[in-house]
Each structure stands twice: as structure tokens, then as C-alpha cells.
Design an enzyme around this catalytic site. Structure first.
Site, PDB file in Angstrom:
ATOM      1  N   SER A  38      43.377 -24.263 -22.345  1.00  0.00           N
ATOM      2  CA  SER A  38      44.311 -24.967 -21.352  1.00  0.00           C
ATOM      3  C   SER A  38      44.941 -26.114 -21.985  1.00  0.00           C
ATOM      4  O   SER A  38      45.951 -26.527 -21.261  1.00  0.00           O
ATOM      5  CB  SER A  38      43.272 -25.404 -20.216  1.00  0.00           C
ATOM      6  OG  SER A  38      42.264 -26.536 -20.549  1.00  0.00           O
ATOM      7  N   LYS A  90      41.944 -32.973 -20.107  1.00  0.00           N
ATOM      8  CA  LYS A  90      43.097 -32.740 -19.540  1.00  0.00           C
ATOM      9  C   LYS A  90      43.958 -34.161 -19.964  1.00  0.00           C
ATOM     10  O   LYS A  90      43.575 -35.022 -19.927  1.00  0.00           O
ATOM     11  CB  LYS A  90      43.556 -32.574 -17.882  1.00  0.00           C
ATOM     12  CG  LYS A  90      42.652 -31.345 -17.502  1.00  0.00           C
ATOM     13  CD  LYS A  90      43.021 -29.957 -17.874  1.00  0.00           C
ATOM     14  CE  LYS A  90      42.017 -29.162 -17.267  1.00  0.00           C
ATOM     15  NZ  LYS A  90      42.244 -27.769 -17.968  1.00  0.00           N
TER      16      LYS A  90
END
Length: 169
Positions: A38, A90
Site C-alpha cells: 500500500s 500511511k
């Protein structure tokens, strides 16, 4: 009697080292593995190699938690708002008061005490596009350096998508 006191001294030293180590990883810094794609290409650019997955390990500093000192482009580790047992990593795209453009062409204002996070690889990332802004209280620290594998040791760079964020006035 001498071996008993030697054993006691060793036990005290190891317990002291353990408490110090636990304090450091809990309050100041820790090293965490980055799993999945990701955040590729920032982390794990080669998730499928002949040798299997070579997960990056990153240094997480926790001094930023004292007064929630984050900025656009910081990469953070946080607890998933949908599964508190899961930690995610993230990039912060939006901070409190910012307006964010979503892929559905909506515009969202980030509420106080929250941030908007996204993975660098949108095809493979479960992030704020899925669960919305996250509370800053779920953030565990900021990724500063890739420390493993040795050929990838470097600082984590800040990247900000300028076309989707409008800072608060």
C-alpha cells in the site's frame, strides 16, 4: 552462596535493561515492519521477488505525539479505526481544517483532532478514502528512516499531492 548472588546480579541487570528497552520503544522510538504494497514505491518497492517478500523496517519516532506535531506529507503509523488490533502506515495528506478532494469528486473538511491519510499506492491501500478522517489519538508515531534492508537505508521523504488539498484559511 557466590552463584546465588551472581544469578541475582544478572537477573537485576537483565530486568533493568528490559525496563529501559520497553520505555524507549513505548515513549521515544521503535522499529516496525512495513507489510504489503500500500505504500509502494516508498516502502517495499519489490513486494514479489524470487526470494519472497523483503519487508522494509522503519524507525518510528514518537516525539511528535507530545503536541500532535505533524505536517503534510509525514508518514505515520496508526491503529486502524475499523480494527484497533491492526496497525497501518500511511502518508498524512490533510490536517485539521484542510479541505480534501476525494476520488468521488466530493470535498471534505478535516475536523479538529483528525487527519486524512492515504497510501502511496492507491490501488492497494485501505486508507481515509475508505474510512474517512482518522482521530490523531490513533497515531503511534512518524516514520523517519528506512533501516532495513541495508541497501535501502534512507530518510523517508515527504510528498504532498498539491492538487487535492486546500489548506484552511
Amino acid at each position: 552462596m557466590g552463584s546465588g548472588s551472581l544469578l541475582w546480579n544478572l537477573t537485576k541487570k537483565y530486568l533493568t535493561a528490559g525496563v529501559i528497552g520497553l520505555t524507549i520503544t513505548d515513549r521515544f522510538a521503535s522499529i516496525v515492519p512495513v507489510r504489503g504494497g500500500s505504500m509502494s514505491p516508498t516502502f517495499n518497492p519489490r513486494t514479489n521477488t524470487g526470494l519472497g517478500s523483503l519487508d522494509d523496517r522503519v524507525l518510528i519516532e514518537k516525539f511528535c505525539l507530545a503536541k500532535y506535531k505533524f505536517s503534510h506529507g509525514d508518514v505515520v503509523v496508526f491503529r486502524s479505526p475499523s480494527d484497533h488490533k491492526q496497525k497501518l502506515i500511511k502518508r498524512i495528506i490533510g490536517l485539521p481544517g484542510d479541505w480534501i478532494g476525494t476520488p468521488q469528486n466530493d470535498v471534505i473538511k478535516i475536523p479538529e483532532g483528525h487527519c486524512w491519510v492515504e497510501g502511496d499506492n492507491p490501488v492497494s491501500s485501505m486508507d481515509s478514502r475508505t474510512f474517512g478522517p482518522i482521530p490523531l489519538g490513533l497515531v503511534h508515531g512518524r516514520a523517519t528512516t528506512i533501516v532495513w534492508p541495508p541497501q535501502r537505508i534512507c530518510q523517508v521523504e515527504k510528498r504532498i499531492p498539491r492538487d487535492r488539498v486546500s489548506p484552511s484559511a
